[in-house]
Design an enzyme around this catalytic site. Structure first.
Site, PDB file in Angstrom:
ATOM      1  N   TYR A   1       0.933  -1.104   0.096  1.00 27.57           N
ATOM      2  CA  TYR A   1       0.148   0.082   0.049  1.00 27.57           C
ATOM      3  C   TYR A   1       0.799   1.155   0.052  1.00 27.57           C
ATOM      4  O   TYR A   1       1.914   1.691   1.102  1.00 27.57           O
ATOM      5  CB  TYR A   1      -0.833  -0.097   1.190  1.00 27.57           C
ATOM      6  CG  TYR A   1      -1.697   1.065   1.563  1.00 27.57           C
ATOM      7  CD1 TYR A   1      -1.356   2.130   2.172  1.00 27.57           C
ATOM      8  CD2 TYR A   1      -3.048   1.013   1.073  1.00 27.57           C
ATOM      9  CE1 TYR A   1      -2.276   3.434   2.396  1.00 27.57           C
ATOM     10  CE2 TYR A   1      -3.840   2.148   1.423  1.00 27.57           C
ATOM     11  CZ  TYR A   1      -3.607   3.266   2.159  1.00 27.57           C
ATOM     12  OH  TYR A   1      -4.472   4.399   2.238  1.00 27.57           O
TER      13      TYR A   1
ATOM     14  N   LEU B   1       0.851   4.998   0.071  1.00 28.22           N
ATOM     15  CA  LEU B   1       0.358   6.447   0.425  1.00 28.22           C
ATOM     16  C   LEU B   1       1.539   7.393   0.404  1.00 28.22           C
ATOM     17  O   LEU B   1       1.678   8.692   0.042  1.00 28.22           O
ATOM     18  CB  LEU B   1      -0.794   6.295   1.125  1.00 28.22           C
ATOM     19  CG  LEU B   1      -1.398   7.546   1.603  1.00 28.22           C
ATOM     20  CD1 LEU B   1      -2.245   8.377   0.229  1.00 28.22           C
ATOM     21  CD2 LEU B   1      -2.276   7.479   2.605  1.00 28.22           C
TER      22      LEU B   1
ATOM     23  N   GLU C   1       4.774   9.826   1.540  1.00 28.41           N
ATOM     24  CA  GLU C   1       5.859  10.125   0.836  1.00 28.41           C
ATOM     25  C   GLU C   1       6.791  10.791   1.648  1.00 28.41           C
ATOM     26  O   GLU C   1       6.367  11.169   2.948  1.00 28.41           O
ATOM     27  CB  GLU C   1       5.521  11.037  -0.472  1.00 28.41           C
ATOM     28  CG  GLU C   1       4.609  10.254  -1.147  1.00 28.41           C
ATOM     29  CD  GLU C   1       3.913  11.281  -2.314  1.00 28.41           C
ATOM     30  OE1 GLU C   1       4.415  12.519  -2.355  1.00 28.41           O
ATOM     31  OE2 GLU C   1       3.321  10.939  -3.287  1.00 28.41           O
ATOM     32  N   PRO C   2       7.953  11.118   1.190  1.00 28.96           N
ATOM     33  CA  PRO C   2       9.014  11.646   2.344  1.00 28.96           C
ATOM     34  C   PRO C   2       8.573  13.138   2.630  1.00 28.96           C
ATOM     35  O   PRO C   2       8.463  13.526   3.787  1.00 28.96           O
ATOM     36  CB  PRO C   2      10.197  11.919   1.378  1.00 28.96           C
ATOM     37  CG  PRO C   2      10.023  10.724   0.183  1.00 28.96           C
ATOM     38  CD  PRO C   2       8.884  10.427  -0.027  1.00 28.96           C
TER      39      PRO C   2
ATOM     40  N   GLY D   1       3.263  12.914   5.123  1.00 32.22           N
ATOM     41  CA  GLY D   1       2.984  11.714   5.954  1.00 32.22           C
ATOM     42  C   GLY D   1       1.526  11.945   6.426  1.00 32.22           C
ATOM     43  O   GLY D   1       0.713  11.645   5.651  1.00 32.22           O
TER      44      GLY D   1
ATOM     45  N   GLN E   1       1.637  -6.590  46.184  1.00 32.17           N
ATOM     46  CA  GLN E   1       0.289  -5.895  45.801  1.00 32.17           C
ATOM     47  C   GLN E   1       0.761  -5.160  44.408  1.00 32.17           C
ATOM     48  O   GLN E   1      -0.017  -4.872  43.421  1.00 32.17           O
ATOM     49  CB  GLN E   1      -0.284  -4.934  46.904  1.00 32.17           C
ATOM     50  CG  GLN E   1      -1.429  -4.548  46.462  1.00 32.17           C
ATOM     51  CD  GLN E   1      -2.046  -3.937  47.817  1.00 32.17           C
ATOM     52  OE1 GLN E   1      -1.532  -2.867  48.176  1.00 32.17           O
ATOM     53  NE2 GLN E   1      -3.112  -4.330  48.186  1.00 32.17           N
TER      54      GLN E   1
ATOM     55  N   HIS F   1       8.935  -8.445  34.129  1.00 31.30           N
ATOM     56  CA  HIS F   1       9.832  -9.584  33.777  1.00 31.30           C
ATOM     57  C   HIS F   1      11.193  -9.224  34.368  1.00 31.30           C
ATOM     58  O   HIS F   1      11.990 -10.147  34.716  1.00 31.30           O
ATOM     59  CB  HIS F   1       9.891  -9.717  32.219  1.00 31.30           C
ATOM     60  CG  HIS F   1       8.882 -10.636  31.751  1.00 31.30           C
ATOM     61  ND1 HIS F   1       7.737 -10.328  31.461  1.00 31.30           N
ATOM     62  CD2 HIS F   1       9.195 -12.066  31.170  1.00 31.30           C
ATOM     63  CE1 HIS F   1       7.132 -11.268  30.892  1.00 31.30           C
ATOM     64  NE2 HIS F   1       8.032 -12.560  30.832  1.00 31.30           N
ATOM     65  N   GLY F   2      11.308  -8.117  34.984  1.00 29.15           N
ATOM     66  CA  GLY F   2      12.411  -7.698  35.460  1.00 29.15           C
ATOM     67  C   GLY F   2      13.709  -7.572  34.375  1.00 29.15           C
ATOM     68  O   GLY F   2      13.569  -7.431  33.270  1.00 29.15           O
TER      69      GLY F   2
ATOM     70  N   GLU G   1      -0.481   3.869   9.449  1.00 24.11           N
ATOM     71  CA  GLU G   1      -1.727   3.822   9.018  1.00 24.11           C
ATOM     72  C   GLU G   1      -2.890   5.104   9.628  1.00 24.11           C
ATOM     73  O   GLU G   1      -4.009   4.899  10.038  1.00 24.11           O
ATOM     74  CB  GLU G   1      -2.457   2.473   9.703  1.00 24.11           C
ATOM     75  CG  GLU G   1      -1.901   1.487   9.048  1.00 24.11           C
ATOM     76  CD  GLU G   1      -2.544   0.228   8.459  1.00 24.11           C
ATOM     77  OE1 GLU G   1      -3.978   0.099   8.360  1.00 24.11           O
ATOM     78  OE2 GLU G   1      -1.913  -0.956   8.024  1.00 24.11           O
TER      79      GLU G   1
END
Lengths: 254, 441
Positions: free
Chosen positions: B184, B186, B188-189, B192, B339, B399-400, B424
């Site tokens: 897709y 759409l 461009e530089p 956006g 907690q 998870h540390g 998008e």
């Protein structure tokens, strides 16, 4: 080919679920837990569908005993290619106590009613691991049985089945009609495709009760207790091989 | 309200956010007549038979709740596929930057290539909600790959919806099976968020269009076969834009170097460059000047899909974090007994369910052509992508130190889902669209 095949599929707790014992210690927690088709029954369905694709079998009928949710399991079978389903309604409370003998009687009656010449089931269900239904069904019907099948080939009026046994592989011939139980390496079940899942909605599922087949589901035995296996304990370190051998002899391992 | 009465009963929870529905618990209880309590609109719900299957008509932490039997079957298929075919490979695809063509084709063979394109030319013909459920499930296997699959789906739909018979006949079968892959184009530089100001030109010369310009950040660019290019055939502004299909290999179509990204590494991203690229005029999809409209309509669905990918990544991350805190012990106790861990997980799960409700609601709105569909899609996109990124970030924290290691998948979900807040339509643009609706006279 007018061969009809009946395939039993059981709705069990999904293999990936962490099982927990119920507080009343009479079973495991099933409420709200993910269930799926018994993996060995998936293999059985796959084999039946492949036989149909090879024109060895004309119609694949998927059978499941259980509460309303068993229809999900039958729909999975239909999505994989089974032609129609039979739901033998067994309320949830009764389902907990349903034994292989009951299921075998049901399958036997259905095989007669449908005039099926082949019954394929998974070798065992992953919840009770009884590994009895195929054998009992064959006994009740007085049909030959080919259990732990890892390969099935039709030759004239018999099946050549390779069985996985403790010592290796055994090849036997069974005349039709026969009962076969599917082992792990029989095949790799296909994924249902989305279009087939949608088509499965239109396939017929017949509903009936065990009583309609003249089967009494009164349990013959009672579960007294269900407990977790003992928690894994720490091992011990030994200094040398001699001590190792001594210790192993002490606990009766060698 | 008329539309709601006609909507399938099972879809109601998607729209009825404030309504409570008591559900029947099958196991261990006497059969009871089940009567849904709905404020106001009781005509839509009849008393359901007491043998109703145990399907929860609410959206919950378990993504399978609130779905029809068919949707549950579809979801199971997607989950199994993700678990078996994608999850074992997601780390390698990320590390080695592999575009998993074979796995995607296997997914397409199951019907995942053109989920919501019509069945007429080979699409699967499912609804936006079905697609959302599918992408949410697949995303747990690999968020980056699923996001590309959703982009491919968006392109297939655009051709199916706006293309003429011969275009649909030619392309839908190839895209549905993923024999060909789509991109897709759409952004461009220089264009956006201000996409309407794009400057890739398509000058009509005889029976051809000559394209000049470049597109930026194109997912799949260089590896895909079909490019839907929004380019300027007319004058300034959105009304001068047309959607043109350009095939790879067309002379004048070139690609930049593959971008190095922090995530979405299982899909290549490149600039797509047009230098006097000649394309037959019959490759215009829809009408001349309709291109911007087509692009935006495609993005409405694309936004739901991307938000769904975020949901899947967040679901996987919360489950991983919950498992981890049960096992990890410090100060003599598992982290799950503190907690802080409990409160964090509570907040994360709440935001996940809220996000899921918004996304599924938007999917249903788009499917039903609800007048607020664009606003609801924008709300769902910005809310879900933002909240889910935060959820995954918190999950990583829980998870540390382990969360920082590539041995654990939470960091990949984080890196992959970060871009969902940007592409998008940035979440800022989503806010513009919502405000426009609220402030309209």
């Amino acid at each position: 080919m007018s061969l009809k095949v009946l395939v039993g599929c059981k709705r069990v707790i999904d293999y990936a679920v962490k099982i927990r014992v119920r507080p009343d210690k009479l079973g495991v927690v099933t409420d709200g837990i993910k269930h799926s088709m018994n993996p060995f029954d998936e293999i059985a369905i796959e084999e039946a569908v492949r036989l149909k694709e090879k024109n060895i079998v004309k119609e694949v009928i998927a059978v499941s005993c259980g509460p309303t949710q068993a229809q999900e399991t039958i729909r999975t079978a239909l999505a994989m290619g089974a032609d129609r389903g039979i739901h033998v309604e067994v309320p949830a409370k009764e389902m907990e106590k349903l034994e292989p003998l009951h299921v075998s009687k049901i399958l036997a009656k259905l095989a007669e009613k449908e005039q099926a010449e082949l019954v394929i089931v998974g070798k065992q269900a992953i919840d009770d691991d009884t590994n009895a239904t195929a054998q009992m069904t064959a006994g009740i019907l007085n049909w030959p049985q080919a259990t732990f099948a890892s390969k099935i080939e039709k030759k004239d009026d018999f099946l050549e089945v390779i069985r996985e046994i403790d010592g290796g592989l055994e090849t036997i011939k069974v005349k039709l009609p026969a009962v076969v139980s599917a082992d792990l390496r029989l095949n790799e079940p296909r994924y249902a495709t989305l279009p087939n899942i949608m088509k499965a909605k239109k396939k017929k599922i017949e509903k009936m009760k065990p009583a309609d087949l003249g089967v009494d589901t009164t349990p013959h035995f009672e579960v007294i207790e269900v407990t977790d296996p003992p928690a894994r304990e720490a091992g011990i370190k030994v200094e040398d091989v001699d001590t190792l051998l001594l210790k192993l002899k002490e606990v009766g391992r060698i | 309200t008329t539309k709601r009465r006609q909507t399938d009963l099972k879809m109601l929870p998607g729209l009825c956010l404030g309504r409570t529905v008591r559900h029947l618990r099958v196991l261990g209880r006497a059969w009871k007549r089940w009567q849904p309590r709905l404020e106001g609109d009781s005509s839509a719900c009849a008393t359901l038979p007491f043998t109703m299957p145990k399907r929860y008509l609410v959206t919950s932490f378990d993504p399978s709740h609130g779905l029809t039997d068919e949707q549950i079957a579809i979801q199971k298929l997607a989950i199994n596929f993700a678990r078996n075919e994608m999850l074992p490979n997601m780390a390698i695809w990320d590390e080695k930057e592999l575009f998993p063509v074979d796995t995607m084709r296997a997914a397409a063979a199951l019907g995942f290539g053109a989920v919501y394109a019509s069945e007429e030319f080979g699409g699967t013909g499912l609804s936006r909600l079905d697609a959302s459920i599918i992408f949410e499930a697949l995303s747990q296997g690999c968020t980056s790959t699923t996001a590309y699959i959703s982009i491919h789906n968006m392109c297939a739909w655009m051709i199916d919806k706006f293309g003429n018979k011969s275009q649909r006949e030619q392309w839908i079968p190839q895209l549905a099976s993923m024999e060909k892959f789509a991109s897709y184009c759409l952004t461009e530089p220089g264009a956006g968020s201000d996409a309407g100001s794009l400057s890739t030109t398509a000058k009509k010369v005889g029976e051809e269009l000559i394209l000049n310009g470049s597109k930026a950040f194109i997912s799949g660019g260089g590896d895909t076969d079909v490019y839907l290019v929004m380019c300027r055939t007319g004058s300034e502004g959105p009304k001068g834009i047309s959607c043109v299909l350009v095939e790879k290999g067309t002379p004048g179509l070139n690609f930049g170097t593959k971008e190095k990204k922090i995530g979405w590494n299982s899909q290549p991203t490149r600039m797509v460059i047009f230098e006097d690229c000649r394309v037959p005029v019959i490759n215009i999809i829809g009408d001349e000047g309709q291109g911007f409209n087509i692009a935006m309509k495609g993005l409405n669905g694309g936004r739901i899909n991307i938000a769904s990918c975020s949901l899947g990544a967040a679901q996987a991350s919360i489950e991983a974090a919950a498992d981890h805190v049960k096992v990890r012990k410090q100060f003599g106790k598992p982290l799950s007994s503190f907690q802080n861990s409990q409160f964090r997980l509570a907040e994360m799960s709440t935001e996940l369910v809220a996000s899921r409700l918004l996304v599924r609601n938007a999917a249903t709105a788009l499917q039903d052509d609800h007048p607020d569909a664009v606003t609801l899609c924008s709300m769902a996109k910005y809310y879900a992508t933002e909240k889910c990124f935060n959820i995954i970030n918190e999950a990583l924290q829980l998870h540390g130190g382990y969360g920082y290691l590539k041995d654990y998948s939470v960091q990949q979900y984080l890196r992959d889902s970060r871009v969902h807040m940007i592409l998008e339509g940035t979440n800022e643009v989503m806010r513009i669209l919502i405000a426009r609706h609220i402030l309209a006279d």
